[in-house]
Design a protein around this motif. Structure first.
Motif, PDB file in Angstrom:
ATOM      1  N   UNK A 156     115.707   2.362 -36.908  1.00  0.00           N
ATOM      2  CA  UNK A 156     115.129   2.718 -38.201  1.00  0.00           C
ATOM      3  C   UNK A 156     113.638   2.426 -38.203  1.00  0.00           C
ATOM      4  N   UNK A 157     113.253   1.266 -37.639  1.00  0.00           N
ATOM      5  CA  UNK A 157     111.830   0.919 -37.586  1.00  0.00           C
ATOM      6  C   UNK A 157     111.060   1.920 -36.719  1.00  0.00           C
ATOM      7  N   UNK A 158     111.676   2.335 -35.613  1.00  0.00           N
ATOM      8  CA  UNK A 158     111.043   3.344 -34.759  1.00  0.00           C
ATOM      9  C   UNK A 158     110.826   4.641 -35.526  1.00  0.00           C
ATOM     10  N   UNK A 160     107.458   6.713 -36.044  1.00  0.00           N
ATOM     11  CA  UNK A 160     107.311   8.139 -35.742  1.00  0.00           C
ATOM     12  C   UNK A 160     106.707   8.865 -36.936  1.00  0.00           C
ATOM     13  N   UNK A 161     107.197   8.542 -38.120  1.00  0.00           N
ATOM     14  CA  UNK A 161     106.660   9.172 -39.329  1.00  0.00           C
ATOM     15  C   UNK A 161     105.178   8.864 -39.487  1.00  0.00           C
ATOM     16  N   UNK A 209     102.555   5.437 -30.826  1.00  0.00           N
ATOM     17  CA  UNK A 209     103.496   6.277 -30.074  1.00  0.00           C
ATOM     18  C   UNK A 209     103.831   5.654 -28.723  1.00  0.00           C
ATOM     19  N   UNK A 210     102.846   5.005 -28.087  1.00  0.00           N
ATOM     20  CA  UNK A 210     103.107   4.320 -26.818  1.00  0.00           C
ATOM     21  C   UNK A 210     104.075   3.156 -27.009  1.00  0.00           C
ATOM     22  N   UNK A 262     106.765  10.292 -26.869  1.00  0.00           N
ATOM     23  CA  UNK A 262     105.874  11.057 -26.008  1.00  0.00           C
ATOM     24  C   UNK A 262     105.248  12.257 -26.708  1.00  0.00           C
ATOM     25  N   UNK A 263     106.001  12.892 -27.592  1.00  0.00           N
ATOM     26  CA  UNK A 263     105.445  14.067 -28.271  1.00  0.00           C
ATOM     27  C   UNK A 263     104.277  13.672 -29.167  1.00  0.00           C
ATOM     28  N   UNK A 264     104.454  12.593 -29.928  1.00  0.00           N
ATOM     29  CA  UNK A 264     103.362  12.117 -30.771  1.00  0.00           C
ATOM     30  C   UNK A 264     102.172  11.655 -29.962  1.00  0.00           C
ATOM     31  N   UNK A 265     102.444  11.013 -28.835  1.00  0.00           N
ATOM     32  CA  UNK A 265     101.371  10.545 -27.962  1.00  0.00           C
ATOM     33  C   UNK A 265     100.607  11.721 -27.364  1.00  0.00           C
ATOM     34  N   UNK A 266     101.342  12.752 -26.922  1.00  0.00           N
ATOM     35  CA  UNK A 266     100.698  13.921 -26.313  1.00  0.00           C
ATOM     36  C   UNK A 266      99.764  14.607 -27.299  1.00  0.00           C
ATOM     37  N   UNK A 267     100.216  14.738 -28.553  1.00  0.00           N
ATOM     38  CA  UNK A 267      99.380  15.385 -29.564  1.00  0.00           C
ATOM     39  C   UNK A 267      98.143  14.550 -29.873  1.00  0.00           C
TER      40      UNK A 267
END
Length: 219
Positions: free
Chosen positions: A32-34, A38-39, A74-75, A80-85
């Motif tokens: 849930x914290x993750x 992400x949000x 994100x790291x 990974x998707x959030x980090x890539x963006x």
């Protein structure tokens, strides 16, 4: 320098359209914290998109801090998707606001590596386009063409064609320059973007003068 800023601001509208379908989260289990993290990452990335879209660059430090935070968050959960963006936007920050091509390239390449792993063809194409733009700015025109052609192979963008036309002009490959200006104009006509059509005709006029075909600019 005036020519460089014209290109950068002409491209902003295209480069800012990138984040409408952002929920391509890799298949992994999050707490849930993750999910809250992400949000926050997605919100930071969305805010960055909006700043670039509005060309609101008066608070450069704030832009850097929010992109840097998105990367760190994100790291921390391997998102990974959030980090890539976020890396992609950091690259844009460096090339658009700081004119630091080495740092921009570093971040675009890291973003490209992640998007390739995630098999996101849209952003893979955008990364190659940004690398091509960076190459163009530092006058590595052959490398710019290579990256732009890779971008165009993956996804069909009007801006890529425009940058290819400019790059071919710089190496005096007038045949390819002429062809890509016409392709860019046809694409911009479909998009209804008269400002970019006018910009293409401006550069085409200069191109035809060099080719001793002054009367051919609008044919």
């Amino acid at each position: 320098m005036k020519h460089l800023f014209t290109i950068l601001f002409l491209l902003l509208s295209f480069f800012s359209v990138s984040g409408q379908d952002d929920m391509k989260v890799a298949l992994q289990e999050f707490t849930v914290q993750d999910s809250l993290t992400i949000h926050e990452v997605d919100s930071l990335n969305a805010l960055t998109i909006q700043i670039f879209k509005n060309a609101s660059f008066s608070a450069k430090d704030s832009i850097y801090k929010q992109v840097d935070r998105a990367i760190a968050l994100s790291e921390s959960i391997d998102y990974e998707y959030g980090q890539a963006k976020a890396l992609y936007y950091l690259g844009r920050y460096y090339i658009t606001l700081e004119l630091e091509p080495a740092k921009a390239t570093h971040n675009f390449l890291k973003s490209l590596e992640l998007f390739t792993k995630l098999d996101d063809s849209n952003f893979i194409s955008r990364c190659y386009m940004q690398l091509g733009l960076t190459n163009y700015i530092i006058e590595f025109y052959e490398e710019a063409i290579r990256n732009l052609l890779l971008s165009l192979e993956i996804d069909d963008h009007s801006t890529t064609k425009y940058l290819l036309a400019l790059s071919y002009t710089k190496i005096k490959d007038f045949s390819n320059a002429k062809a890509y200006f016409k392709k860019a104009i046809a694409h911009y006509e479909k998009e209804g973007d008269q400002a970019k059509i006018n910009q293409c005709y401006l550069y085409m006029g200069q191109l035809f003068l060099e080719m001793n075909e002054a009367d051919s600019s609008f044919v």
